[in-house]
Design an enzyme around this catalytic site. Structure first.
Site, PDB file in Angstrom:
ATOM      1  N   LEU A  40       0.817  -1.214   0.000  1.00 56.09           N
ATOM      2  CA  LEU A  40       0.000   0.000   0.000  1.00 56.09           C
ATOM      3  C   LEU A  40       0.849   1.260   0.000  1.00 56.09           C
ATOM      4  O   LEU A  40       0.430   2.290  -0.515  1.00 56.09           O
ATOM      5  CB  LEU A  40      -0.929   0.013   1.223  1.00 56.09           C
ATOM      6  CG  LEU A  40      -2.011  -1.066   1.269  1.00 56.09           C
ATOM      7  CD1 LEU A  40      -2.755  -1.015   2.587  1.00 56.09           C
ATOM      8  CD2 LEU A  40      -2.978  -0.908   0.111  1.00 56.09           C
ATOM      9  N   LYS A  42       5.212   2.805   1.115  1.00 59.42           N
ATOM     10  CA  LYS A  42       6.484   2.530   1.780  1.00 59.42           C
ATOM     11  C   LYS A  42       7.266   3.818   1.953  1.00 59.42           C
ATOM     12  O   LYS A  42       7.046   4.817   1.271  1.00 59.42           O
ATOM     13  CB  LYS A  42       7.307   1.517   0.988  1.00 59.42           C
ATOM     14  CG  LYS A  42       7.750   1.984  -0.384  1.00 59.42           C
ATOM     15  CD  LYS A  42       8.581   0.891  -1.072  1.00 59.42           C
ATOM     16  CE  LYS A  42       9.027   1.331  -2.465  1.00 59.42           C
ATOM     17  NZ  LYS A  42       9.854   0.293  -3.116  1.00 59.42           N
ATOM     18  N   ALA A  47       7.108  -0.060   5.661  1.00 61.40           N
ATOM     19  CA  ALA A  47       6.170  -0.237   4.559  1.00 61.40           C
ATOM     20  C   ALA A  47       4.811  -0.621   5.130  1.00 61.40           C
ATOM     21  O   ALA A  47       4.700  -1.057   6.282  1.00 61.40           O
ATOM     22  CB  ALA A  47       6.678  -1.295   3.598  1.00 61.40           C
ATOM     23  N   THR A  48       3.776  -0.463   4.317  1.00 57.80           N
ATOM     24  CA  THR A  48       2.414  -0.799   4.714  1.00 57.80           C
ATOM     25  C   THR A  48       1.826  -1.749   3.683  1.00 57.80           C
ATOM     26  O   THR A  48       1.906  -1.495   2.478  1.00 57.80           O
ATOM     27  CB  THR A  48       1.538   0.463   4.826  1.00 57.80           C
ATOM     28  OG1 THR A  48       2.169   1.395   5.720  1.00 57.80           O
ATOM     29  CG2 THR A  48       0.166   0.130   5.358  1.00 57.80           C
ATOM     30  N   LYS A  65       1.413  -2.814   9.118  1.00 54.72           N
ATOM     31  CA  LYS A  65       2.483  -1.820   9.025  1.00 54.72           C
ATOM     32  C   LYS A  65       3.781  -2.452   9.504  1.00 54.72           C
ATOM     33  O   LYS A  65       3.855  -2.969  10.617  1.00 54.72           O
ATOM     34  CB  LYS A  65       2.137  -0.585   9.860  1.00 54.72           C
ATOM     35  CG  LYS A  65       0.907   0.152   9.367  1.00 54.72           C
ATOM     36  CD  LYS A  65       0.606   1.375  10.207  1.00 54.72           C
ATOM     37  CE  LYS A  65       1.648   2.450  10.020  1.00 54.72           C
ATOM     38  NZ  LYS A  65       1.320   3.695  10.747  1.00 54.72           N
ATOM     39  N   ASP A 163       0.754  14.462  12.848  1.00 57.27           N
ATOM     40  CA  ASP A 163       0.816  14.329  11.388  1.00 57.27           C
ATOM     41  C   ASP A 163      -0.566  14.480  10.767  1.00 57.27           C
ATOM     42  O   ASP A 163      -0.961  13.715   9.882  1.00 57.27           O
ATOM     43  CB  ASP A 163       1.432  12.986  11.002  1.00 57.27           C
ATOM     44  CG  ASP A 163       2.042  13.012   9.596  1.00 57.27           C
ATOM     45  OD1 ASP A 163       2.241  14.125   9.055  1.00 57.27           O
ATOM     46  OD2 ASP A 163       2.319  11.939   9.043  1.00 57.27           O
TER      47      ASP A 163
END
Length: 574
Positions: A40, A42, A47-48, A65, A163
């Site tokens: 999905l 990175k 990375a996801t 994740k 975030d």
């Protein structure tokens, strides 16, 4: 297709019917149960992946994740592990909110760390603006009334997100509500002072400082505060209004502030709210999400059913007197993607209907056809002497209320009396499974915890052991939970009129925006319970322990207490 999570694998794509990567021999099933399906997103530190949980019936989709520190330095690895554990602890604490993804699992495997979260299907706001064009002033106000209560909740848990940005706000396809994702940059206020090694703590914090342009100066200096999230939310408002990233908006060479006002046309009052959200100095910025809501002088997204919070009888809301917006100048809707597209699949988005309806609250909501959205339902009971339809704005792809392929229809019912309103609320409930105590407990025993939006009127669960249940926005009028175990239960926005909680254990439960009129909470354990904005009119707290509950004196003035009630913050009886 199965996908190898080994960062050094030359050919990570594999057929579905294999459990070991054909290129590198790495296992394709994490922790013995998560079959990775695809990448999905990175970054340099992880990375996801999308994955299927093969250990559960139906192999539901989840998000994995991966934190992969590529280092031989034991100190760096230790800091990476601390970062991983910090995020896991935070997600476990804040994931009780229905608009924050739940943490399902976390584990370490071969010096790599994995978090497993609930998968949220939908488009993020960055994608929404790129596809459908910018938001109107009214739509941005609606956005604020939905995101600010989420921030208020995570801040109440001593967490700063750090975030906030359009790419981290997904409009969930199932109900069109915003979900706040990616707590990878969180700053845990409780644990931040535990490290005695200043240099290590600084290095650990530096791993995830947020996104440039959205993070305020104090956050870039590694000193974030709750108001840092307010600043980032203000920058997000600018993106929704203009389609421009912070890098595309010039800064004043003398003050360093973004010169954003020339890019939008909004009411002077709303401009002042945004201006204060974007103050570079924390001293002059809003300190909390509630302060922003107070400045907007408009009800939150959830407040349609919570008007009884005030001590006066139920009345129709009046307008805030905002100046009408005269239009929005179009930004560049094809601006480059500045955010991590990580945790979502692509889904089809219906074209947006750019028309909007102006209610006497000063909120302008975008509408489409033919069903009413949850967002519109929150304001549909507000009386409007006149309803003006704003002309279609000049958007790139037309307009829309949101992603997910769901159409909407704005309705303007006549105002109800209180009794008529309650009857209408029950009548308007979607058709759901018919529940009783036996079926509820049977489903719970099989692992079901999500009873959100269900019709549970009159259900009897006295002495039931059902910790962790999610009854968000459920109708529980006249239900009986006497002496039940309800630790960490979620009753957010639930209808709980005349519910019996006598002697129940409700520690760490969430009642945000719930209607608890006439509820019986005598002798209940309410340690850590969050009653933020709940309607407590006539609720009976005699003998209840409210010592660490989050509830205001104004709310308790509407409730019943006695000398045996342990009052908030006092640790002693009234």
């Amino acid at each position: 297709m199965s996908f190898c999570v080994n960062p050094n694998c030359p050919h990570p794509k594999n057929p579905n019917n294999v459990q070991v990567c054909q290129a590198c021999g790495n296992s394709l099933r994490l922790n013995g149960r998560y079959q990775t399906l695809g990448l999905l997103g990175k970054g340099g530190f992880g990375a996801t992946f999308a994955a299927a949980d093969v250990a559960l019936p139906g192999t539901p989709i989840c998000v994995v994740k991966q934190l992969r520190p590529q280092t031989d330095d034991p100190n760096v690895f230790r800091m990476a592990k601390e970062l991983f554990e910090r995020e896991a602890q935070t997600l476990g604490r804040v994931g009780n909110h229905p608009q924050v993804p739940r943490l399902l699992d976390y584990f370490e495997d071969d010096h790599q760390f994995y978090l497993v979260q609930e998968y949220v299907k939908g488009h993020n706001l960055h994608q929404e603006v790129k596809k459908n064009g910018t938001f109107t002033e009214g739509s941005v106000k609606q956005f604020l009334t939905e995101i600010l209560p989420i921030l208020d909740y995570i801040h109440s848990q001593k967490v700063i997100h750090r975030d906030i940005k359009p790419a981290n706000l997904i409009r969930r396809q199932t109900d069109q509500k915003l979900v706040l994702i990616d707590f990878g940059a969180v700053k845990n206020q409780i644990d931040s002072v535990l490290s005695s090694n200043t240099s290590a703590q600084t290095a650990l914090t530096a791993f995830a400082v947020g996104t440039a342009g959205f993070a305020p100066p104090e956050q870039m200096a590694m000193r974030p505060v709750y108001a840092s999230d307010i600043y980032a939310t203000g920058v997000t408002c600018l993106y929704l209004l203009t389609g421009k990233t912070p890098k595309e908006i010039d800064c004043n060479s003398q003050t360093g502030e973004m010169d954003w006002e020339k890019h939008v046309t909004v009411s002077s009052k709303f401009a002042e709210v945004i201006r204060k959200m974007l103050e570079l100095s924390v001293r002059h910025r809003y300190k909390s999400a509630q302060q922003v809501l107070d400045a907007l002088e408009m009800p939150t997204y959830e407040d349609g059913m919570m008007q009884g919070m005030v001590s006066t009888p139920f009345t129709t809301l009046t307008g805030a007197g905002d100046e009408p917006a005269t239009g929005i100048r179009m930004g560049n809707s094809s601006s480059p993607d500045y955010g991590d597209p990580s945790t979502r699949f692509n889904t089809n988005v219906q074209p947006r209907d750019p028309s909007s309806t102006s209610l006497n609250t000063g909120i302008k909501t975008r509408t489409a056809k033919p069903r009413q959205s949850p967002r519109d339902r929150a304001t549909s009971n507000i009386e409007s002497p006149t309803t003006r339809v704003r002309p279609a704005s000049n958007m790139a792809d037309g307009g829309s209320v949101g992603a997910g392929g769901i159409d909407y229809n704005m309705v303007n019912p006549k105002p109800f009396s209180r009794r008529e309103e309650e009857k209408q609320a029950i009548a308007n409930q979607p058709e759901t499974k018919r529940w009783n105590g036996k079926t509820f407990l049977a489903e719970y025993a099989q692992g079901k915890r999500d009873f959100a939006d269900q019709n549970l009127v009159g259900i009897v669960l006295a002495k039931a052991f059902v910790p962790g249940i999610n009854c968000y926005q459920a109708n529980l009028t006249n239900a009986n939970f006497e002496q039940a175990e309800l630790t960490r239960a979620d009753f957010g926005k639930a209808r709980l009129k005349n519910v019996i909680f006598k002697g129940a254990n409700l520690s760490d439960a969430y009642f945000g925006y719930a209607d608890l009129r006439g509820a019986d909470l005598r002798g209940a354990n309410l340690n850590g319970v969050n009653f933020k904005y709940a309607n407590l009119q006539g609720a009976n707290f005699s003998g209840a322990d409210l010592g660490s509950a989050k509830v205001s004196p104004e709310q308790l003035k509407l409730a019943k207490t006695n000398w045996r009630t342990v009052m908030p913050g006092s640790g002693r009886r009234r």
